[in-house]
Scaffold this active site. Sequence first.
Site, PDB file in Angstrom:
ATOM      1  N   LYS A  55     -15.248  -1.661   3.714  1.00 39.55           N
ATOM      2  CA  LYS A  55     -15.255  -1.746   2.343  1.00 39.55           C
ATOM      3  C   LYS A  55     -16.406  -2.086   1.774  1.00 39.55           C
ATOM      4  CE  LYS A  55     -10.378  -3.488   3.784  1.00 39.55           C
ATOM      5  NZ  LYS A  55      -9.737  -4.636   4.660  1.00 39.55           N
ATOM      6  N   GLU A  70       0.845  -1.562  -0.184  1.00 39.23           N
ATOM      7  CA  GLU A  70      -0.198  -0.101  -0.507  1.00 39.23           C
ATOM      8  C   GLU A  70       1.202   1.190  -0.274  1.00 39.23           C
ATOM      9  OE1 GLU A  70      -3.304  -0.172   3.269  1.00 39.23           O
ATOM     10  OE2 GLU A  70      -3.684  -1.872   2.348  1.00 39.23           O
TER      11      GLU A  70
HETATM   12  P1  PGA Z   1      -6.687  -6.119   2.437  1.00 38.02           P
HETATM   13  O1  PGA Z   1      -6.600  -5.586   3.933  1.00 38.02           O
HETATM   14  O2  PGA Z   1      -7.216  -4.450   1.418  1.00 38.02           O
HETATM   15  O3  PGA Z   1      -4.955  -6.029   1.781  1.00 38.02           O
HETATM   16  O4  PGA Z   1      -7.420  -7.473   2.598  1.00 38.02           O
HETATM   17  C1  PGA Z   1      -6.241  -4.982   3.784  1.00 38.02           C
HETATM   18  C2  PGA Z   1      -6.783  -4.460   5.692  1.00 38.02           C
HETATM   19  O5  PGA Z   1      -6.593  -4.967   6.598  1.00 38.02           O
HETATM   20  O6  PGA Z   1      -7.488  -3.361   5.926  1.00 38.02           O
HETATM   21 ZN    ZN Z   2      -7.471  -4.276   8.177  1.00 37.14          ZN
END
Ligand code: PGA
Ligand code: ZN
Length: 411
Positions: A338, A206
């Site tokens: 998400k 990231e």
């Molecule tokens: P991921 O992790 O998008 O790789 O699943 C992001 C997070 O754990 O917040």
């Molecule tokens: Zn997370």
Amino acid sequence: MTAIDRITARRVWDSRGRPTVEVDVTLENGVLGRAIAPAGASRGTREAVDLRDGGGHLRGQNVQSALDNVNGPIAAALRGHDASDQRAADDAILALDPSPLKETLGGNATVATSLAVLHAAAADAPRPLWQHVAETTGTTPSLPLPEIQIFGGGAHAGRRVDIQDFMIMVPGASCFDEVMEITSAVYFAAGDILKSKGKLAGVADEGGWWPMFDSNEEALETLMRAIEIAGETPGKRVVISLDIAASEFGGAGCYRLALENRQLDSDGMIEMLGGWLEAYPIASIEDPLAEDDVPGAIEFTRRFGDRVQIIGDDYLVTNADLVREAQVAGACNAVLIKVNQAGTVSESLETFHAARAEGWGAIVSARSGETEDVSISHLATGLGAGQLKVGSFTRSERMIKWNECLRIQDA
Ligand code: PGA
Ligand code: ZN
């Protein structure tokens, strides 16, 4: 009302160089909405599943079947639907796939379509997406407080450090611009420290620094030092935020900290994290225990829930029912939102409202696999969610989300 005329999917590529799904929703009047599915690497077991073709081609990551599902059954089911009725459009998608994890259509197919419908409705209004979200959900819009990664670990950095995200938040900044300035200073100070100690391995998934620390706590100490070098006093304007992502190295009450070559039970984890909360100005902690360690999450929340934000991510997977269960049980006091964990916009909004109904925090979040899609900057602002987690302070798939907030600020 303007009806949906055409839906088409194309294969595009994400920040890890993997294929993903982009969807165009075209209305009868020619207005276009477009969105791209992101992809996680440290995923909860109960989140919507991305459909990947498997086999040898593109390391099994190709998304042709997900594209076919959009271009075939999803497009047919949504043709003629009122684009401004998001719930009805999402229900039509859900009716095609009653499986709990959207294995039939693929969460990547459903999320890109659902978000593209939302974009089309906003463009048709016409109004910016954040404003459309606020007006259709009855929320008060506000720019979010960013949560920004400085060091990446866990599944995002070869598991060199057990803990996944070492982040900062700048609640004491006077405006979004100032958050960006202070974050920039801390980010580069942290990089300088790593370089000078010969402990910089590279850049994580990231965009945060990929460190070679000798212990997980060394990351916290280095972060404190970076904040000071940036001219700030840790715990004043700048605070620390952690995503432990404990499911990645623990489960069934047993946690293996590879970096420190030790194993902890649930109580041991709670003690260790409690010690960190005492020693460092940590304002927020995500997935402190593994997703199957509900007793641990309840105990952690009982002990520390009044002084730190405790976020469920892999544990709650943007699922309204799981949020309500956790609220009754007394586990966590905030949820990560998400959209691709839920699979549709409507289900994500239901989770957001379930959180808010009990006074929980809600943090809109990107995935580790991202693109130029800026939907989450608008969702976080339009919902007045308060917080936005995007990853680090480098790389365009991250910066485009922060920069979009700056544009929204000027609107
Ligand atoms: P991921 O992790 O998008 O790789 O699943 C992001 C997070 O754990 O917040
Ligand atoms: Zn997370």
